[in-house]
Every structure is written in structure tokens, then in C-alpha cells.
Write an enzyme that holds these catalytic residues in place. Sequence first.
Site: not given
Length: 460
Positions: A280, A283, A349-350, A383, A442
Site C-alpha cells: 500500500q 501507491h 480504508e483497509h 485491490d 394539511h
Amino acid sequence: MISRLDLRDSTPADLGPRALREVLPRAEYDLADALDAVRPICEAVRDRGAEALREYGERFDGVVPPHLRVPAEVLAAALETLDPEVRAALEESIRRARLVHADQMPQEHTTRVVPGGTVSQRWIPVRRVGLYVPGGLAVYPSSVVMNVVPAQEAGVSSLAVASPPQRDNTGVFAGYPHPTVLAACALLGVEEVYAVGGAQAVAMFAYGIEVDRPSAGGDVEELCAPVDLVTGPGNVYVASAKRLLRGVVGIDAEAGPTEIAILADDTADPAHLAADLVSQAEHDPLAAAVLVTDSESLAARLEEALEAQVAATKHHERVTTALSGRQSAIVLVDDLDAGRAVVDAYGAEHLEIHTRDAAEVARRISSAGAIFVGPYSPVSLGDYAAGSNHVLPTSGTAAFSSGLSVHAFLRGVQVVEYSEEALAEIGPRVVALAHAEDLPGHGDAILARTGTEARTEGRA
């Protein structure tokens, strides 16, 4: 290389959500700060359309695409020249993603509230979506799959993809997105693809643009129609543009630089953990990599494994920057209960679980974009080819946001149908509530249908 944060001997107050949010590692970026940079970009695209897109392509990507919309023949050429092994891998990724996302489709149902009175729940796809595929430090055909498949399974009728033009492309692909990204689009049947990246792509989708070269007849031709929803991951500027234009257009989430957290005990294999952190970190220099463990021995062995693996990996400089940044750390805790509190506050996230009874530990996690259980479910699998979606919330937003799924492309619409008798039965109670809220009109809307004289004050 990677710092340590020692939370052992912490009090319950120290492990509370507020206290943990203040001490846990986070990247040094702020979407609000980036708004100052993206606002003029978005305004220029709104006001000057294709002209602005070409200017920003040259400024940020180093190339002006021959056409903002990728021609059909270029898409076809990308698929024809795609490496057979990559094509086979993409086809299997698509197949697995379709299995998972098809099963996510909610069922329409009708509830009989009373005899003659029903409420039905319908699920209607958004009309048109813009799907963003990043293309900065890496190539992401997998993000094409993750965006397009759930939209297609949800029944979206109009799909457009945008991805940055690549200045290193040659031949027929010069000035267009990476040919593997284009091939993935063609493989999925996506015909509308734009060579536009960054915040300007989000603005293009939000506002729509017209071609800046009138046709022979003098009429302005629409190049990209506005969309109802923008999805997909991107850098801090893409995420910031989503925040800025939320409301002009729907967005999935503000997915920024990637992050991985691992909750592990002394049963974990440090070589596996190191490989996953590196995977990761490659990235982005802002990628976050966090290990939470109650084992100091594991922490020491992980540091040794990281030293060897980082030195050997292709993008070692980028990985080193990410792992040594303030967003990455080894967090030491007293026990796994404390570890769960940490990862829940972090909202990764992960999130990987490498512990005894990993499945049971995973069931007790409340905040994560996606959870990967056990030693044979690494984030890299998710992924590409687990069948899950890799477009996930970052920066702690997993506490209130979900990963991309068919639900992102659907709107729930309630359909109410009552008979005259069913309305008459409940009518007096509706009128009572209307008057309790000082909204007598109403109540009159009910009385007009049930045959009782209207009672609005002041009515003749």
C-alpha cells in the site's frame, strides 16, 4: 524507517475515540486547504469548458490530448493490443466483481400497512454517472472495473469515464489515458471516455462542457453532458473537488490517499505484514501504513522484515517516504481489546486482521472500509480480484461512509397507495396531528377527500 507509538498502560480515557483521534498517525494534508487550489480550476471549467480542460491538461499532465473524448478507434486499438495475460486477469476480475455486486442489489418490496393501504420500496438507478480513474504515479485499470461494474449492475444507463492523459504515451495513444485503462473501458463496453484528470475532471462531470470549436453550421455541440453522480478514488485535489462540488453533483465519498491498518498478535507472520504494508505504501508518498499489535516481539520482527523488503522493492523511495511519514506507525497496545479500540477510532480504508480467531475479531470491528480476515486475505487480493470493491473511504470517514457498491448508484423511492376506505380510517388522526403542528391545510387535504367539510380557519 517506521516510527512507534506506545499506548501501553493507557487509561480507558486514553483509548476513547476523541483521545485516539488526536494521537493516531494521519497524513499531513487537509482537504479544506486544497479547496483554495481547486476552486479556481472548477470555476474555470464551468465558465470556459473545453478550453480550460486543455490548459489544465498541459499544465498538470504535460500534454494536450488530440481530443478530449477518446475516439472509438483508440479504444478499440487499446483492446486489440492488450497483453493476453492482462486481459485474462481483467476478465476474471470483472467476473468476480459481477458476482459480488449482483448479489448486493436490494429487493423491491411492498408492505401492507392496513387493508387497502400499502407502501412499496422501489430502487431506481441514477440516470448518468461520471467515473474517475486516477493515473498519476501508477496505472489503474482495476479502478475501471471497480467503478464500472457496480454502476452496470445497478442498471445505470449512461456511463462516462475520465482519466488523466499520459505524456509518455506514443503512437495512436499519444495524449490519451494509459492504453491499459482504455482497454479495460473497452472490455466493459464503456464508449464514453475522456482524457481529463484531477479536479478539472470532477468539474467537467458536475457542470458538463461544450466543445469550444463550433461545428460547420455554427451550432455549439455538447461534448460531455452533466452527470448526476461522480465516483472513484483520486488524490487530495480530486477529493477536495468532490467536497467543493457536492450538491452540484452527487459524490460517493472523499477517497484520498490510500491507507492500510493491520491488527495483529504474536501469531502473525512479520514477512506477510511487511509485504502488505509495502504494497500500500507504493501507491503514494502520502499513503498510510499502520500496525496495531500487543506484541513487542512482533513489532521488532516487522521492523527487520520491512528493512529488507523496502530495500528490494521497485518503488523503494516512494515506499520509504510513506513509511517514514507521520501517517505511518507501529502502535503498541496492552491487549487486543485495546487494539480494537485503536483500529475502530482510526477507521482504516483497509483493515487486515492477523490474530487468533481472526474471523471472530473481525466481527467485532465497527469502523473500516473493508476488512481482510486471516493470513490469506491480503489487501492486494481485494485491490484486484477478491470480488470486493477497492473504492473505499479514507481518513477515518469509514466511521460514516461505505465503500463503493451498487447502493451508491441507486435511489430508494417509497410508493404510497391508499384506497378511499383506508384513507378515511386514518384520516381523523392525520387531521389531529396536522392541527397539533399548526398546519391545518394539511388536515384539509385529508378532509377534502373523506367528505367532511374543510375546517381551515378563515375559510368561508
